[in-house]
Design an enzyme around this catalytic site. Structure first.
Site, short mmCIF file in Angstrom:
data_model
loop_
_atom_site.label_atom_id
_atom_site.label_comp_id
_atom_site.label_asym_id
_atom_site.label_seq_id
_atom_site.Cartn_x
_atom_site.Cartn_y
_atom_site.Cartn_z
N CYS A 252 0.75 -1.30 -0.07
CA CYS A 252 0.00 0.15 -0.05
C CYS A 252 0.82 1.18 0.14
O CYS A 252 1.44 1.59 1.03
CB CYS A 252 -0.87 -0.14 1.11
SG CYS A 252 -2.10 1.41 1.24
N CYS B 194 -0.41 4.19 2.09
CA CYS B 194 -0.39 3.89 3.62
C CYS B 194 1.27 4.17 4.07
O CYS B 194 1.58 4.73 5.01
CB CYS B 194 -0.72 2.52 3.87
SG CYS B 194 -2.26 1.91 3.21
N ASP B 195 2.00 3.64 3.06
CA ASP B 195 3.32 3.38 3.79
C ASP B 195 4.52 4.31 2.89
O ASP B 195 5.44 4.44 3.02
CB ASP B 195 3.78 2.08 3.59
CG ASP B 195 3.06 0.97 4.75
OD1 ASP B 195 2.66 1.85 5.72
OD2 ASP B 195 2.65 0.03 4.45
C1 LIG Z 1 0.39 -4.19 4.58
C2 LIG Z 1 -0.64 -3.18 4.86
C3 LIG Z 1 -0.77 -1.78 5.38
C4 LIG Z 1 -1.72 -1.06 5.44
N1 LIG Z 1 -1.66 0.32 5.92
C5 LIG Z 1 -2.74 1.26 5.92
C6 LIG Z 1 -2.72 2.17 6.65
O1 LIG Z 1 -1.55 2.59 7.30
N2 LIG Z 1 -3.51 3.18 6.63
C7 LIG Z 1 -4.73 2.66 6.29
O2 LIG Z 1 -5.66 3.68 6.19
N3 LIG Z 1 -4.96 1.65 5.34
C8 LIG Z 1 -3.85 0.49 5.34
N4 LIG Z 1 -4.02 -0.28 4.81
C9 LIG Z 1 -5.23 -0.71 4.04
C10 LIG Z 1 -6.38 -1.13 5.30
O3 LIG Z 1 -5.81 -2.25 5.69
C11 LIG Z 1 -7.64 -1.84 4.18
O4 LIG Z 1 -7.97 -0.69 3.55
C12 LIG Z 1 -8.61 -2.12 5.39
O5 LIG Z 1 -8.17 -3.06 6.33
C13 LIG Z 1 -9.99 -2.59 4.76
O6 LIG Z 1 -10.78 -3.16 5.73
P1 LIG Z 1 -11.83 -4.29 5.36
O7 LIG Z 1 -12.70 -4.15 6.64
O8 LIG Z 1 -12.76 -3.55 4.26
O9 LIG Z 1 -11.21 -5.42 4.73
P2 LIG Z 1 -10.14 -6.42 5.57
O10 LIG Z 1 -9.10 -5.80 6.52
O11 LIG Z 1 -9.18 -6.80 4.18
O12 LIG Z 1 -10.65 -7.45 6.02
C14 LIG Z 1 -11.58 -8.35 5.51
C15 LIG Z 1 -12.00 -9.40 6.65
O13 LIG Z 1 -12.95 -10.26 6.02
C16 LIG Z 1 -12.63 -11.50 6.19
N5 LIG Z 1 -13.23 -12.70 5.43
C17 LIG Z 1 -12.77 -12.87 4.16
N6 LIG Z 1 -13.33 -13.84 3.53
C18 LIG Z 1 -14.47 -14.15 4.56
C19 LIG Z 1 -15.59 -15.16 4.52
N7 LIG Z 1 -15.74 -16.03 3.33
N8 LIG Z 1 -16.15 -15.10 5.56
C20 LIG Z 1 -15.99 -14.40 6.56
N9 LIG Z 1 -15.02 -13.61 6.79
C21 LIG Z 1 -14.31 -13.29 5.59
C22 LIG Z 1 -11.11 -11.60 6.56
O14 LIG Z 1 -10.88 -12.70 7.62
C23 LIG Z 1 -10.83 -10.47 7.34
O15 LIG Z 1 -11.45 -10.36 8.83
C24 LIG Z 1 -3.09 -1.36 4.77
C25 LIG Z 1 -3.17 -2.73 4.13
C26 LIG Z 1 -1.86 -3.56 4.14
C27 LIG Z 1 -2.10 -4.90 3.45
#
Ligand SMILES: Cc1cc2nc3c(=O)[nH]c(=O)nc-3n(C[C@H](O)[C@H](O)[C@H](O)COP(=O)(O)OP(=O)(O)OC[C@H]3O[C@@H](n4cnc5c(N)ncnc54)[C@H](O)[C@@H]3O)c2cc1C
Length: 320
Positions: A139, A142-143
């Site tokens: 990302c 983010c980083d």
């Molecule tokens: C290395 C890294 C660093 C980052 N740093 C930042 C930062 O500094 N600042 C920032 O704003 N954003 C950052 N991000 C981006 C941020 O993490 C994401 O935008 C955010 O986490 C998205 O949230 P979400 O809840 O949509 O999905 P996710 O965080 O992807 O969560 C998805 C969830 O769905 C679950 N899931 C998947 N399939 C199923 C299923 N079939 N049944 C039940 N559950 C399921 C998973 O287990 C997980 O718990 C970073 C991302 C990464 C990878």
């Protein structure tokens, strides 16, 4: 306060325990909907694998990703959300109540929020995985800041890699774009923009064999191999950004709702899932699973809030 048994119909099940799912859980639990959160294969979502998050409002000195997630979980549980380590294996989203399959169990629910996120594509090298959050990132938004003044590498040859490389020139002193083939998939305009930038250097027909710095827990360089000549060499960089795309975790819903060509959920009014353009009653989505554009913790949390508020409205309109 007792939770419904598996024979009872729940008001809300949330799929995913990232920022979107947990924010939805906080709002829904405070509205007394007793949401069940299925945590999925990556409890806490993407933030659980990162280190310092410096752009989530309310944390002037930054916060570790896992700590931020842990606090969200506690906040949701405090108001009555139930968190379960389980993964959705199948669903019937058109039946009423909606049926969700979790292993051998069928859960009945009036509404569901799909917040299953999108997983970054990685190279899947052990050294890369060991250094995520320590100089390896998927990302740039983010980083990128952490790469200020450093020489870095971006992996990929498509538009997202070009976009990341161009964005990262704001911070890094030099960006090397590494593509495994001789041909770059990026659109001509993006490729030209990247090529004409004085601080971006291109390496084609090159693969990463190892990310160096595992012992130091800090990226020290990349061991690369030219796939044509077979030559191996080390590129000294302090950061490696992956720009090879994301996989939305919506495969389980293929054929059940409208997905775009890359598998992201197509959301109507930001939160409603649709099938053939028609709203699927009671089926909502939030976070990265429907957002190919921003993919940030705060935008995911914001859409989790919106989805939970829409669930409340829906249930109220249906006599709950
Ligand atoms: C290395 C890294 C660093 C980052 N740093 C930042 C930062 O500094 N600042 C920032 O704003 N954003 C950052 N991000 C981006 C941020 O993490 C994401 O935008 C955010 O986490 C998205 O949230 P979400 O809840 O949509 O999905 P996710 O965080 O992807 O969560 C998805 C969830 O769905 C679950 N899931 C998947 N399939 C199923 C299923 N079939 N049944 C039940 N559950 C399921 C998973 O287990 C997980 O718990 C970073 C991302 C990464 C990878």
């Amino acid at each position: 306060m007792t939770s419904p048994t598996s024979n009872e119909t729940r008001d809300l099940v949330i799929l995913g325990s990232g920022c979107a799912g947990l924010t939805a859980a906080i709002y829904a639990a405070r509205s007394n909907l007793k949401p069940l959160v299925l945590e999925g294969h990556e409890p806490g979502g993407q933030l659980s694998i990162t280190t310092l998050v410096e752009n989530f409002p309310g944390w002037p000195d930054g916060v570790q990703g896992p700590e931020l997630i842990e606090n969200m979980k506690k906040q949701a549980q405090r108001f009555g959300a139930e968190l379960r380590m389980a993964h959705l294996s199948g669903a019937d989203l058109t039946s009423h109540p909606i049926q969700l399959q979790v292993g051998a169990e069928t859960i009945h629910t009036r509404t569901v929020i799909i917040a299953s996120g999108a997983s970054a594509r990685w190279l899947n090298l052990p050294s890369e995985q060991a250094l995520i959050g320590h100089g390896v990132s998927s990302c740039a938004t983010c980083d990128g800041f952490f790469a200020s003044g450093k020489e870095i590498a971006v992996i990929g040859g498509g538009d997202s890699a070009m976009e990341e490389a161009l964005f990262l020139t704001r911070f890094a002193s030099k960006v090397t774009l590494i593509n495994r083939t001789a041909k770059f998939r990026a659109s001509p305009i993006m490729l030209e923009r990247a090529k004409s930038h004085p601080n971006i250097k291109f390496l084609h027909s090159t693969i990463v064999e190892e990310v160096l710095g595992v012992e130091e827990k800090d990226v020290k360089g990349l061991r690369l191999k030219n796939t044509v000549s077979g030559d191996q060499f080390v590129l000294p960089v302090s950061f490696m950004f992956l720009g090879i795309g994301h996989i939305p975790n919506a495969q389980a819903f293929k054929g059940m709702m409208d997905l775009d060509e890359d598998g992201y959920i197509v959301a109507k009014d930001d939160v409603h899932c649709t099938l053939n353009g028609e709203i699927l009653p009671g089926v909502f989505c939030a976070g990265d699973i429907k957002d190919r554009k921003y993919r940030q913790a705060i935008t995911a949390a914001g859409s989790g809030c919106m989805a939970a508020l829409e669930v409340e409205r829906y249930l109220e309109a249906h006599g709950r």
